[in-house]
Design a protein around this motif. Structure first.
Motif, PDB file in Angstrom:
ATOM      1  N   ALA A   1      -3.701 -13.015  -2.250  1.00  0.00           N
ATOM      2  CA  ALA A   1      -2.782 -12.216  -3.064  1.00  0.00           C
ATOM      3  C   ALA A   1      -3.156 -12.287  -4.541  1.00  0.00           C
ATOM      4  CB  ALA A   1      -1.349 -12.691  -2.855  1.00  0.00           C
ATOM      5  N   ALA A   2      -3.456 -13.490  -5.017  1.00  0.00           N
ATOM      6  CA  ALA A   2      -3.834 -13.661  -6.420  1.00  0.00           C
ATOM      7  C   ALA A   2      -5.167 -12.983  -6.714  1.00  0.00           C
ATOM      8  CB  ALA A   2      -3.915 -15.149  -6.757  1.00  0.00           C
ATOM      9  N   LEU A   3      -6.099 -13.063  -5.774  1.00  0.00           N
ATOM     10  CA  LEU A   3      -7.410 -12.443  -5.974  1.00  0.00           C
ATOM     11  C   LEU A   3      -7.282 -10.921  -6.048  1.00  0.00           C
ATOM     12  CD1 LEU A   3     -10.437 -12.773  -6.256  1.00  0.00           C
ATOM     13  CD2 LEU A   3     -10.626 -12.820  -3.747  1.00  0.00           C
ATOM     14  N   ARG A   4      -6.445 -10.352  -5.194  1.00  0.00           N
ATOM     15  CA  ARG A   4      -6.238  -8.899  -5.238  1.00  0.00           C
ATOM     16  C   ARG A   4      -5.669  -8.474  -6.590  1.00  0.00           C
ATOM     17  NH1 ARG A   4      -4.976  -9.603   0.345  1.00  0.00           N
ATOM     18  NH2 ARG A   4      -6.191  -8.172   1.662  1.00  0.00           N
ATOM     19  N   GLN A   5      -4.685  -9.219  -7.067  1.00  0.00           N
ATOM     20  CA  GLN A   5      -4.072  -8.884  -8.351  1.00  0.00           C
ATOM     21  C   GLN A   5      -5.072  -9.026  -9.492  1.00  0.00           C
ATOM     22  OE1 GLN A   5      -0.707 -11.620  -8.123  1.00  0.00           O
ATOM     23  NE2 GLN A   5       0.694  -9.877  -7.939  1.00  0.00           N
ATOM     24  N   ALA A   6      -5.847 -10.090  -9.461  1.00  0.00           N
ATOM     25  CA  ALA A   6      -6.821 -10.313 -10.529  1.00  0.00           C
ATOM     26  C   ALA A   6      -7.904  -9.236 -10.516  1.00  0.00           C
ATOM     27  CB  ALA A   6      -7.449 -11.697 -10.375  1.00  0.00           C
ATOM     28  N   LEU A   7      -8.373  -8.867  -9.332  1.00  0.00           N
ATOM     29  CA  LEU A   7      -9.400  -7.822  -9.230  1.00  0.00           C
ATOM     30  C   LEU A   7      -8.844  -6.467  -9.657  1.00  0.00           C
ATOM     31  CD1 LEU A   7     -11.070  -8.837  -5.834  1.00  0.00           C
ATOM     32  CD2 LEU A   7     -12.122  -8.930  -8.106  1.00  0.00           C
ATOM     33  N   SER A   8      -7.604  -6.193  -9.294  1.00  0.00           N
ATOM     34  CA  SER A   8      -6.974  -4.933  -9.683  1.00  0.00           C
ATOM     35  C   SER A   8      -6.849  -4.833 -11.199  1.00  0.00           C
ATOM     36  CB  SER A   8      -5.595  -4.821  -9.026  1.00  0.00           C
ATOM     37  OG  SER A   8      -4.975  -3.608  -9.368  1.00  0.00           O
ATOM     38  N   ALA A   9      -6.443  -5.932 -11.823  1.00  0.00           N
ATOM     39  CA  ALA A   9      -6.314  -5.941 -13.281  1.00  0.00           C
ATOM     40  C   ALA A   9      -7.681  -5.841 -13.955  1.00  0.00           C
ATOM     41  CB  ALA A   9      -5.599  -7.209 -13.726  1.00  0.00           C
ATOM     42  N   SER A  10      -8.672  -6.507 -13.393  1.00  0.00           N
ATOM     43  CA  SER A  10     -10.006  -6.491 -14.001  1.00  0.00           C
ATOM     44  C   SER A  10     -10.613  -5.093 -13.974  1.00  0.00           C
ATOM     45  CB  SER A  10     -10.928  -7.480 -13.282  1.00  0.00           C
ATOM     46  OG  SER A  10     -11.222  -7.038 -11.966  1.00  0.00           O
ATOM     47  N   ALA A  11     -10.245  -4.292 -12.969  1.00  0.00           N
ATOM     48  CA  ALA A  11     -10.768  -2.927 -12.886  1.00  0.00           C
ATOM     49  C   ALA A  11     -10.324  -2.084 -14.067  1.00  0.00           C
ATOM     50  CB  ALA A  11     -10.315  -2.275 -11.582  1.00  0.00           C
ATOM     51  N   GLN A  12      -9.209  -2.466 -14.688  1.00  0.00           N
ATOM     52  CA  GLN A  12      -8.675  -1.699 -15.810  1.00  0.00           C
ATOM     53  C   GLN A  12      -9.217  -2.154 -17.158  1.00  0.00           C
ATOM     54  OE1 GLN A  12      -4.461  -2.441 -14.352  1.00  0.00           O
ATOM     55  NE2 GLN A  12      -4.266  -0.321 -15.043  1.00  0.00           N
ATOM     56  N   ILE A  13      -9.641  -3.416 -17.245  1.00  0.00           N
ATOM     57  CA  ILE A  13     -10.001  -3.937 -18.571  1.00  0.00           C
ATOM     58  C   ILE A  13     -11.450  -4.399 -18.702  1.00  0.00           C
ATOM     59  CG2 ILE A  13      -7.646  -4.610 -19.143  1.00  0.00           C
ATOM     60  CD1 ILE A  13      -8.278  -7.421 -18.314  1.00  0.00           C
ATOM     61  N   LEU A  14     -12.144  -4.579 -17.579  1.00  0.00           N
ATOM     62  CA  LEU A  14     -13.545  -4.994 -17.648  1.00  0.00           C
ATOM     63  C   LEU A  14     -14.462  -3.799 -17.433  1.00  0.00           C
ATOM     64  CD1 LEU A  14     -13.557  -8.344 -15.594  1.00  0.00           C
ATOM     65  CD2 LEU A  14     -13.209  -8.010 -18.055  1.00  0.00           C
TER      66      LEU A  14
ATOM     67  N   ASN B   1      -6.055  -3.325  -0.486  1.00  0.00           N
ATOM     68  CA  ASN B   1      -4.852  -2.516  -0.312  1.00  0.00           C
ATOM     69  C   ASN B   1      -4.978  -1.243  -1.146  1.00  0.00           C
ATOM     70  OD1 ASN B   1      -4.410  -3.253  -2.961  1.00  0.00           O
ATOM     71  ND2 ASN B   1      -2.878  -4.811  -2.459  1.00  0.00           N
ATOM     72  N   GLY B   2      -3.943  -0.408  -1.106  1.00  0.00           N
ATOM     73  CA  GLY B   2      -4.015   0.895  -1.758  1.00  0.00           C
ATOM     74  C   GLY B   2      -4.297   0.851  -3.245  1.00  0.00           C
ATOM     75  N   ASP B   3      -3.637  -0.056  -3.974  1.00  0.00           N
ATOM     76  CA  ASP B   3      -3.807  -0.116  -5.419  1.00  0.00           C
ATOM     77  C   ASP B   3      -5.236  -0.486  -5.794  1.00  0.00           C
ATOM     78  OD1 ASP B   3      -2.645  -0.196  -8.176  1.00  0.00           O
ATOM     79  OD2 ASP B   3      -3.283  -2.293  -8.038  1.00  0.00           O
TER      80      ASP B   3
ATOM     81  N   PHE C   1     -10.802   0.987  -7.849  1.00  0.00           N
ATOM     82  CA  PHE C   1     -12.256   0.871  -7.717  1.00  0.00           C
ATOM     83  C   PHE C   1     -12.917   2.163  -7.256  1.00  0.00           C
ATOM     84  CE2 PHE C   1     -11.441  -3.571  -8.358  1.00  0.00           C
ATOM     85  CZ  PHE C   1     -12.574  -3.987  -9.046  1.00  0.00           C
ATOM     86  N   ASN C   2     -12.147   3.085  -6.705  1.00  0.00           N
ATOM     87  CA  ASN C   2     -12.697   4.422  -6.455  1.00  0.00           C
ATOM     88  C   ASN C   2     -13.171   5.039  -7.765  1.00  0.00           C
ATOM     89  OD1 ASN C   2     -12.425   4.588  -3.695  1.00  0.00           O
ATOM     90  ND2 ASN C   2     -10.490   5.706  -3.731  1.00  0.00           N
ATOM     91  N   GLN C   3     -12.383   4.821  -8.807  1.00  0.00           N
ATOM     92  CA  GLN C   3     -12.702   5.408 -10.107  1.00  0.00           C
ATOM     93  C   GLN C   3     -13.934   4.771 -10.748  1.00  0.00           C
ATOM     94  OE1 GLN C   3      -9.109   5.183 -12.467  1.00  0.00           O
ATOM     95  NE2 GLN C   3      -7.856   5.949 -10.786  1.00  0.00           N
TER      96      GLN C   3
ATOM     97  N   ASP D   1      -2.319   1.567   4.885  1.00  0.00           N
ATOM     98  CA  ASP D   1      -3.498   0.702   4.963  1.00  0.00           C
ATOM     99  C   ASP D   1      -4.171   0.741   6.330  1.00  0.00           C
ATOM    100  OD1 ASP D   1      -3.216  -0.161   2.326  1.00  0.00           O
ATOM    101  OD2 ASP D   1      -1.820  -1.752   2.889  1.00  0.00           O
ATOM    102  N   SER D   2      -3.704   1.631   7.217  1.00  0.00           N
ATOM    103  CA  SER D   2      -4.307   1.727   8.550  1.00  0.00           C
ATOM    104  C   SER D   2      -5.657   2.436   8.472  1.00  0.00           C
ATOM    105  CB  SER D   2      -3.383   2.496   9.499  1.00  0.00           C
ATOM    106  OG  SER D   2      -3.298   3.859   9.110  1.00  0.00           O
ATOM    107  N   SER D   3      -6.489   2.201   9.465  1.00  0.00           N
ATOM    108  CA  SER D   3      -7.809   2.843   9.493  1.00  0.00           C
ATOM    109  C   SER D   3      -7.681   4.358   9.495  1.00  0.00           C
ATOM    110  CB  SER D   3      -8.584   2.385  10.733  1.00  0.00           C
ATOM    111  OG  SER D   3      -8.859   1.008  10.688  1.00  0.00           O
ATOM    112  N   SER D   4      -6.734   4.868  10.276  1.00  0.00           N
ATOM    113  CA  SER D   4      -6.553   6.318  10.359  1.00  0.00           C
ATOM    114  C   SER D   4      -6.187   6.906   9.004  1.00  0.00           C
ATOM    115  CB  SER D   4      -5.463   6.652  11.385  1.00  0.00           C
ATOM    116  OG  SER D   4      -5.246   8.051  11.453  1.00  0.00           O
ATOM    117  N   ARG D   5      -5.298   6.226   8.290  1.00  0.00           N
ATOM    118  CA  ARG D   5      -4.883   6.741   6.984  1.00  0.00           C
ATOM    119  C   ARG D   5      -6.024   6.672   5.972  1.00  0.00           C
ATOM    120  NH1 ARG D   5      -1.972  10.673   5.189  1.00  0.00           N
ATOM    121  NH2 ARG D   5      -1.452  10.417   2.984  1.00  0.00           N
ATOM    122  N   ILE D   6      -6.819   5.617   6.054  1.00  0.00           N
ATOM    123  CA  ILE D   6      -7.967   5.475   5.155  1.00  0.00           C
ATOM    124  C   ILE D   6      -8.956   6.617   5.385  1.00  0.00           C
ATOM    125  CG2 ILE D   6      -9.988   4.050   4.621  1.00  0.00           C
ATOM    126  CD1 ILE D   6      -8.238   1.589   5.228  1.00  0.00           C
TER     127      ILE D   6
END
Length: 431
Positions: free
Chosen positions: A43-56, A110-112, A117-119, A150-155
């Motif tokens: 959970a912490a890694l996801r949050q940290a990676l999500s935040a890093s995508a915006q500022i790094l 997850n979605g966020d 990272f798509n961007q 987050d299902s494979s079909s939705r992805i």
């Protein structure tokens, strides 16, 4: 907002600066955090990676990825970092990893995290292509996948939607190329997405004719746009069609081989039928400034349209021509012609032209087991009815009646005589 494990003493000033909201400190905070602790709890890694995508920067994140994957990670952290590696450079990652590893990486975030990272991806279209090809191969389409983002079909569905909306010119071809390799339930979704992309591409490329071009077209001059080109060609073919059964020179006979007496014996081969029509159309289309191509003209992916008509303005119109007893009679409009029409120069327009040689030649059976047509008019009606809604106004069907006069009746009489002879022979044998 983020619960962090205990950090080393050197990180504490960064933590304090981050809490005070300094952008530079925030950047340094995540660089140090993710470099020292790449194995954070999920959970912490996801949050940290999500935040890093915006500022790094992308390069800073790539350095962190190399550092993380070069060390020892637990399973969940490994697939999360692998996803970041995949998202940043999908082509490179796919080339160096197995299909299973690609699939695991695609399912990790997850979605966020996906959106951010798509961007940053070097090639988002290729990333979505991998999502569809990898996950869609094993996962059937689920109608209610919206309930589980987050299902494979939705992805897979989200990737299809993004690729359909891509400005990339060949996105439609990529979508169609995926169909053979995915679960069959995705085929209609991919076909529809490809058609949507083609429509979007045509709209973006459309250039309204100038007043002078429009005036010239109305006066019988060169076509002003792709729709005008299609209308001009259709009009000339319809005129020719009307003359086939009424001309004193029996134009229909040009599509037959003849004996020494001039009697029609058997149909010419399909290529000769096509070349004959091309020869006749050239003179009719010349006054419009429409140039008819050579039979060897090829479309994208080395597939050939039977006739390709070009204008001076770069617009083109593919015509797929077949005899009515060709085994691909019923499938060609969708499987072949729509592919030619999807070319960016054709703008979705195309003509399916069929030579009707009469009921003496058997029409291929239909998959829906409908009764076979017995006339050229019936065949044209059935072919038009088979066209999908998205082809309406774009794909046209014309059936040219080149049958030998009364050949059907002669065949019936011949069959009747044959049956009578057979019955008489059996009767004589019994006696």
């Amino acid at each position: 907002w983020i619960s962090l494990p205990r950090m080393s003493h050197s990180c504490r000033p960064i933590t304090e600066a981050w809490n005070h909201g300094s952008p530079l400190a925030a950047s340094a905070f995540f660089r140090i955090l993710l470099k020292e602790r790449p194995n954070l709890p999920p959970a912490a890694l996801r949050q940290a990676l999500s935040a890093s995508a915006q500022i790094l920067t992308r390069d800073e994140i790539l350095d962190l990825v190399a550092n993380a994957l070069g060390g020892t990670l637990d399973a969940e952290a490994a697939v999360l970092w692998s996803f970041i590696d995949l998202a940043l450079d999908p082509v490179k990652f796919a080339a160096g990893h197995s299909r299973k590893a690609v699939g695991a990486a695609l399912l990790a975030p997850n979605g966020d995290l996906v959106e951010k990272f798509n961007q940053l991806s070097l090639d988002q279209d290729r990333l979505d292509y991998l999502r569809i090809a990898t996950l869609g191969g094993d996962q059937p389409a689920e109608e209610r996948d919206w309930a589980n983002p987050d299902s494979s079909s939705r992805i897979v569905r989200a990737a299809i939607n993004r690729l359909s909306a891509s400005s990339r010119a060949d996105a439609g071809k990529l979508l169609k190329a995926l169909i053979p390799g995915v679960d069959p339930s995705w085929s209609p979704v991919l076909s529809h997405a490809a058609a949507e992309h083609a429509s979007m591409l045509r709209d973006s490329m459309f250039v309204a004719p100038t007043a002078s071009e429009l005036k010239a077209a109305l006066n019988g001059g060169p076509p002003a746009n792709p729709a005008d080109l299609a209308a001009v060609v259709l009009e000339e073919i319809e005129r020719y069609k009307a003359s086939l059964r009424t001309g004193s020179e029996m134009p229909w006979k040009r599509y037959w081989n003849t004996d020494h007496t001039g009697a029609a014996t058997k149909p010419q081969i399909e290529n000769e039928d096509r070349d004959r029509l091309l020869e006749l159309l050239r003179s009719r289309l010349e006054r419009y400034g429409v140039a008819a191509s050579l039979p060897e003209a090829r479309r994208a992916e080395n597939t050939r349209a039977d006739i390709l008509l070009l204008t001076h303005a770069g617009k083109n119109l593919p015509i797929e021509a077949k005899r009515h007893y060709n085994s691909e009679l019923w499938s060609a409009p969708i499987d072949q012609l729509t592919g030619y029409a999807a070319d960016e120069g054709a703008f979705g327009y195309g003509i399916y032209l069929v030579f009707w040689f009469g009921s003496e030649f058997r029409v291929p059976a239909r998959l829906d087991r409908k009764k076979s047509p017995s006339t050229a008019e019936e065949l044209q009606t059935m072919l038009v009815a088979d066209l999908p809604p998205e082809s309406e106004g774009k794909i046209s069907v014309i059936v040219l009646d080149v049958a030998r006069p009364n050949a059907g009746e002669k065949r019936k009489k011949a069959l009747t005589r044959k049956k009578t002879s057979y019955k008489n022979a059996r009767k004589s044998t019994k006696e």
